[in-house]
Design a protein around this motif. Sequence first.
Motif, mmCIF file in Angstrom:
data_model
loop_
_atom_site.group_PDB
_atom_site.id
_atom_site.type_symbol
_atom_site.label_atom_id
_atom_site.label_comp_id
_atom_site.label_asym_id
_atom_site.label_seq_id
_atom_site.Cartn_x
_atom_site.Cartn_y
_atom_site.Cartn_z
ATOM 1 N N LYS A 16 -37.207 -9.906 39.466
ATOM 2 C CA LYS A 16 -37.455 -10.009 38.029
ATOM 3 C C LYS A 16 -38.179 -8.803 37.442
ATOM 4 O O LYS A 16 -38.057 -8.526 36.260
ATOM 5 N N LEU A 19 -36.249 -6.358 35.218
ATOM 6 C CA LEU A 19 -35.887 -6.602 33.818
ATOM 7 C C LEU A 19 -36.213 -5.391 32.959
ATOM 8 O O LEU A 19 -35.603 -5.185 31.913
ATOM 9 N N THR A 20 -37.152 -4.579 33.403
ATOM 10 C CA THR A 20 -37.510 -3.367 32.671
ATOM 11 C C THR A 20 -36.328 -2.407 32.552
ATOM 12 O O THR A 20 -36.285 -1.584 31.649
ATOM 13 N N LEU A 35 -34.378 -13.781 33.816
ATOM 14 C CA LEU A 35 -35.164 -14.276 32.682
ATOM 15 C C LEU A 35 -35.713 -15.670 32.984
ATOM 16 O O LEU A 35 -36.869 -15.958 32.680
ATOM 17 N N LEU A 40 -38.956 -16.345 30.652
ATOM 18 C CA LEU A 40 -38.790 -15.656 29.373
ATOM 19 C C LEU A 40 -37.505 -16.124 28.713
ATOM 20 O O LEU A 40 -36.460 -16.199 29.365
ATOM 21 N N SER A 42 -34.483 -15.306 25.999
ATOM 22 C CA SER A 42 -33.821 -14.059 25.596
ATOM 23 C C SER A 42 -34.545 -13.435 24.413
ATOM 24 O O SER A 42 -34.746 -12.220 24.367
ATOM 25 N N ASP A 44 -37.763 -13.791 23.491
ATOM 26 C CA ASP A 44 -39.056 -13.239 23.900
ATOM 27 C C ASP A 44 -38.877 -11.915 24.640
ATOM 28 O O ASP A 44 -39.640 -10.972 24.448
ATOM 29 N N TYR A 45 -37.872 -11.874 25.491
ATOM 30 C CA TYR A 45 -37.570 -10.661 26.250
ATOM 31 C C TYR A 45 -37.278 -9.495 25.304
ATOM 32 O O TYR A 45 -37.864 -8.411 25.425
ATOM 33 N N LYS A 48 -40.484 -8.500 23.334
ATOM 34 C CA LYS A 48 -41.465 -7.774 24.147
ATOM 35 C C LYS A 48 -41.025 -6.332 24.389
ATOM 36 O O LYS A 48 -41.836 -5.405 24.321
ATOM 37 N N LYS A 49 -39.743 -6.149 24.680
ATOM 38 C CA LYS A 49 -39.261 -4.794 24.930
ATOM 39 C C LYS A 49 -39.323 -3.951 23.653
ATOM 40 O O LYS A 49 -39.731 -2.785 23.693
ATOM 41 N N SER A 104 -42.562 -3.363 32.800
ATOM 42 C CA SER A 104 -42.311 -4.453 33.736
ATOM 43 C C SER A 104 -43.515 -5.376 33.832
ATOM 44 O O SER A 104 -43.377 -6.601 33.818
ATOM 45 N N LEU A 107 -43.718 -7.535 30.880
ATOM 46 C CA LEU A 107 -42.673 -8.557 30.872
ATOM 47 C C LEU A 107 -42.960 -9.693 31.852
ATOM 48 O O LEU A 107 -42.794 -10.860 31.515
#
Length: 159
Positions: A16, A19-20, A35, A40, A42, A44-45, A48-49, A104, A107
């Motif tokens: 995981k 994800l970064t 995720l 997380l 989708s 929120d992901y 955050k990014k 990362s 996340l």
Amino acid sequence: MVWEDSPSHVCRGGDKRALTFCCPPVKPCPIIYALEEANLSSQDYVAKKEEFGKKTRLGQGEGTCFGSLVWCCKPSKPCPLRDMVMRKIDMSTEEYMKLKKQLSEELVGAAPSPTEESVKALADTFDVPEEEASNVLQECGNDLRMAAKILRMKNLESN
């Protein structure tokens, strides 16, 4: 290297933390499982990014697939668009990976690397000493799938 135990891409079996290096979740792919594992959504992901991109130089990236380096993959994967942007803004691979590691951690937290667990799994699966499993995993840049392929080939050669 700034992030020595950086994971393989999620689509190559990475954990995981990878994800970064992922794109936005716009199609069915292994990101869905990563995720879930990271607890997380989708939304929120993506949020955050994007927020991380606003705070750092990873927010730059006009000309990349999704307009920001936060969505770009690991430098070991060839990408002329990412590389062009990095050259344009004078960003080194070290800076890129340092920021990707920070992203990362935002996340999924600073979870310990699964390396020890992976080494044990490889050693048990292929009946090799943990030291050999660890060496192969390191040689593969912590790419568990590639390490398994190499150990499988070594196993076939010895039989």
